[in-house]
Write an enzyme that holds these catalytic residues in place. Structure first.
Site, PDB file in Angstrom:
ATOM      1  N   ASP A  88      86.351 -78.693  48.098  1.00  0.00           N
ATOM      2  CA  ASP A  88      86.887 -77.479  48.748  1.00  0.00           C
ATOM      3  C   ASP A  88      86.526 -76.193  48.020  1.00  0.00           C
ATOM      4  O   ASP A  88      86.423 -75.135  48.629  1.00  0.00           O
ATOM      5  CB  ASP A  88      88.417 -77.567  48.872  1.00  0.00           C
ATOM      6  CG  ASP A  88      89.098 -77.536  47.513  1.00  0.00           C
ATOM      7  OD1 ASP A  88      88.737 -78.351  46.642  1.00  0.00           O
ATOM      8  OD2 ASP A  88      89.973 -76.673  47.304  1.00  0.00           O
ATOM      9  N   ASP A  91      86.751 -77.355  42.249  1.00  0.00           N
ATOM     10  CA  ASP A  91      87.183 -78.658  41.719  1.00  0.00           C
ATOM     11  C   ASP A  91      86.448 -79.764  42.469  1.00  0.00           C
ATOM     12  O   ASP A  91      85.559 -79.496  43.272  1.00  0.00           O
ATOM     13  CB  ASP A  91      88.693 -78.799  41.894  1.00  0.00           C
ATOM     14  CG  ASP A  91      89.064 -78.714  43.345  1.00  0.00           C
ATOM     15  OD1 ASP A  91      89.613 -79.671  43.895  1.00  0.00           O
ATOM     16  OD2 ASP A  91      88.760 -77.670  43.980  1.00  0.00           O
ATOM     17  N   TYR A 239      97.318 -78.226  49.067  1.00  0.00           N
ATOM     18  CA  TYR A 239      97.161 -77.871  50.480  1.00  0.00           C
ATOM     19  C   TYR A 239      98.321 -78.424  51.285  1.00  0.00           C
ATOM     20  O   TYR A 239      98.145 -79.119  52.273  1.00  0.00           O
ATOM     21  CB  TYR A 239      95.803 -78.325  51.025  1.00  0.00           C
ATOM     22  CG  TYR A 239      94.665 -77.537  50.415  1.00  0.00           C
ATOM     23  CD1 TYR A 239      94.381 -76.255  50.873  1.00  0.00           C
ATOM     24  CD2 TYR A 239      93.912 -78.049  49.378  1.00  0.00           C
ATOM     25  CE1 TYR A 239      93.351 -75.517  50.314  1.00  0.00           C
ATOM     26  CE2 TYR A 239      92.877 -77.316  48.810  1.00  0.00           C
ATOM     27  CZ  TYR A 239      92.604 -76.050  49.292  1.00  0.00           C
ATOM     28  OH  TYR A 239      91.586 -75.318  48.743  1.00  0.00           O
ATOM     29  N   GLU A 478      87.435 -67.958  41.891  1.00  0.00           N
ATOM     30  CA  GLU A 478      87.084 -69.256  42.489  1.00  0.00           C
ATOM     31  C   GLU A 478      86.565 -69.062  43.915  1.00  0.00           C
ATOM     32  O   GLU A 478      87.168 -68.332  44.700  1.00  0.00           O
ATOM     33  CB  GLU A 478      88.310 -70.174  42.504  1.00  0.00           C
ATOM     34  CG  GLU A 478      87.979 -71.598  42.941  1.00  0.00           C
ATOM     35  CD  GLU A 478      89.112 -72.587  42.695  1.00  0.00           C
ATOM     36  OE1 GLU A 478      90.261 -72.167  42.464  1.00  0.00           O
ATOM     37  OE2 GLU A 478      88.827 -73.804  42.739  1.00  0.00           O
TER      38      GLU A 478
END
Ligand SMILES: *[C@@H]1O[C@H](CO)[C@@H](O)[C@H](O)[C@H]1NC(C)=O
Length: 498
Positions: A88, A91, A239, A478
């Site tokens: 995603d 990571d 999430y 990120e």
């Protein structure tokens, strides 16, 4: 990895040190006569980014060569094949809920703007297929939908290349007894929207996708529930479904309507927009991996714009969305930085300007000469397009920091993005395995990332337009797949309208 709804991160590795460099800006004046950025170059890069996020066995035509095969045994713990898909963000976990939303937005980008993509269209379609091939695996068993692969806490505790990853690769599923309507319905939306994209070029694949979408949607609707209740300790707080699953059910049905044109989906949408009224009306301006509300109304508006008897409540809802976002609207509820960037959250804010600008641009194209009334002002197609362009231009460098937030675009861009693969030496440079904690010195280093993750768009500046280019600063540095997916469509449009 990004935590939803502004909840603060638990995952930022072990440290709480803020190695922040405070940049004091003396001026927030945005230059007026600067030329528009090179949208065509940005489009190519925004799509290339997805190759750097690939999991699984990489194909011979892989262009991002600092990445190699990874996670080749995913699914083995459950006796299934779950190799493939996307990581995603920075990571190495495969979170299917945001992965599916990313796919839906890539498919919508292509459906809307394919004519201006040129040679990038092929790559955009490959980026979609990389996902849909995976979701076909994840939904291969009737009434079982795989929702995630990987242990997020274990993964976040390590700073490791995906190619070396040795944390548990547990596969988690939702079932009739332990349902997850949000993740299932979003996967159905992804499959349905992708079926629209492949309809002409690969009708057999398109048919396979839409048939599976129908089946997965039936499962999502028949066995209603949130995956938080069954997989909560694995999917949350990363999430978590903060917004409930009703929006995903409507969103999937709207995409199935577009893909199949079957009246049953129109009936479903028409009835449930009423049944889910309180849920809808509390979130009319939200749109992202968790909340689909504004997207539903914009998508459906295409079907009802020429038909006043069907317009309610979709058009009024979509108009409310416009009026609550547009800066010049008297009923606007969204904040903006002094430099003009939409700002809704401290963590990965950039997902908001890209997703909402995509919707505004798409609605503008649907509405043509129609005018929206926001309080005492009239909003035209032109104003919506101008607004979307302002957000894209900001991202590409027309902002108080004078920097592009897309890696590899322009002369100044983030150099220390919070991304494991990009920040560690590649297998080419360093073939030996690097274990869980061996990456920590690279994580903490102030050096630039060794691998340029071209096209990655980061979380971006704070509410005062400041950006700290530091790896531990995950909220700002990120990248995520769902920042880029709607940006692909925006860039294709502005490439054709420079
Ligand atoms: C950005 O560019 C403008 C115009 O050239 C300049 O005035 C300003 O100082 C620059 N800001 C930064 C942070 O470099």
């Amino acid at each position: 990895m990004i935590i939803g709804s502004g909840k603060l991160s638990l995952n930022c590795l072990v440290l709480k040190i803020i190695a922040a460099v405070f940049v004091c800006l003396t001026s927030t004046v945005v230059a007026i006569n600067v030329p528009n950025p090179n949208y065509a170059d940005a489009l190519t890069k925004s799509i290339l980014f997805f190759e750097g996020q690939r999991s699984g066995k990489l194909p011979p035509n892989q262009r991002v060569t600092w990445r190699k095969d990874s996670a080749l045994l995913d699914g083995a713990d459950k006796g299934v094949d779950l190799v493939g898909g996307y990581y995603d963000a920075g990571d190495n976990v495969k979170f299917h809920f945001p992965m599916a939303f990313t796919t839906t937005m890539l498919a919508w980008s292509v459906e809307q703007f394919k004519n201006s993509m040129g040679p990038d269209l092929q790559h955009a379609m490959e980026a979609i297929r990389w996902s849909t091939d995976y979701f076909l695996k994840a939904t291969n068993i009737p009434n079982v939908v795989y929702a995630q692969v990987g242990n997020a806490e274990g993964d976040h505790n390590c700073w490791e290349r995906p190619e070396d990853m040795d944390t548990p690769r547990t596969a988690f599923a939702v079932t009739a007894q332990a349902p997850g309507s949000e993740v299932s319905a979003e996967i159905a939306a992804a499959l349905a929207s992708a079926s629209v994209v492949f309809k002409r070029t690969d009708p057999a694949y398109s048919k396979l996708l839409v048939n599976r979408a129908v089946q997965v949607f039936e499962f999502a609707d028949k066995y209603r529930g949130s995956y938080n209740d069954h997989l909560g300790s694995w999917v949350c707080p990363f999430y978590c479904d903060y917004n409930g699953y009703k929006d995903e059910l409507l969103w999937a049905a709207a995409w199935l309507l577009k893909a199949t044109r079957k009246p049953m989906y129109w009936i479903y949408v028409k009835q449930n927009i009423i049944n889910f009224k309180s849920d809808m009306e509390s979130s009319l301006s939200e749109f992202g991996w968790d909340a689909k509300h504004a997207g539903i109304n914009v998508l459906i508006s295409k079907f009802v714009l020429d038909n006043p008897s069907n317009a309610n409540p979709f058009l009024p809802y979509a108009d409310t969305f416009v009026c609550s976002v547009l800066p010049e609207s008297p009923t606007n509820t969204v904040r903006y930085t002094p430099g003009g960037l939409m700002y809704k959250s401290g963590i990965c804010n950039m997902q908001n300007p890209t997703a909402l600008s995509f919707l505004l641009l798409t609605y503008a194209r649907y509405m043509k000469s129609r005018v929206i009334r926001c309080g005492n002002i009239d909003v035209t197609q032109k104003m919506l397009i101008r607004f979307a362009r302002s957000q894209v231009n900001y991202i590409l460098g027309i902002n108080p920091m004078n920097m592009s937030y897309m890696v590899g675009f322009g002369t100044k861009f983030p150099q220390r993005i919070h991304h494991r693969g990009a920040s560690l030496p590649s297998i080419n440079q360093h073939p030996e395995k690097m274990g869980c904690k061996e990456g920590t010195p690279y994580f903490l280093s102030e050096n630039r990332n060794p691998n340029l993750h071209i096209g990655a768009v980061v979380g971006g500046p704070d509410i005062k337009d400041y950006f700290v280019d530091s790896r531990p600063n995950a909220a700002q540095s990120e990248p995520t797949t769902y920042v880029n997916a709607p940006l692909v469509g925006l860039l294709a449009y502005f490439k054709a309208h420079p």
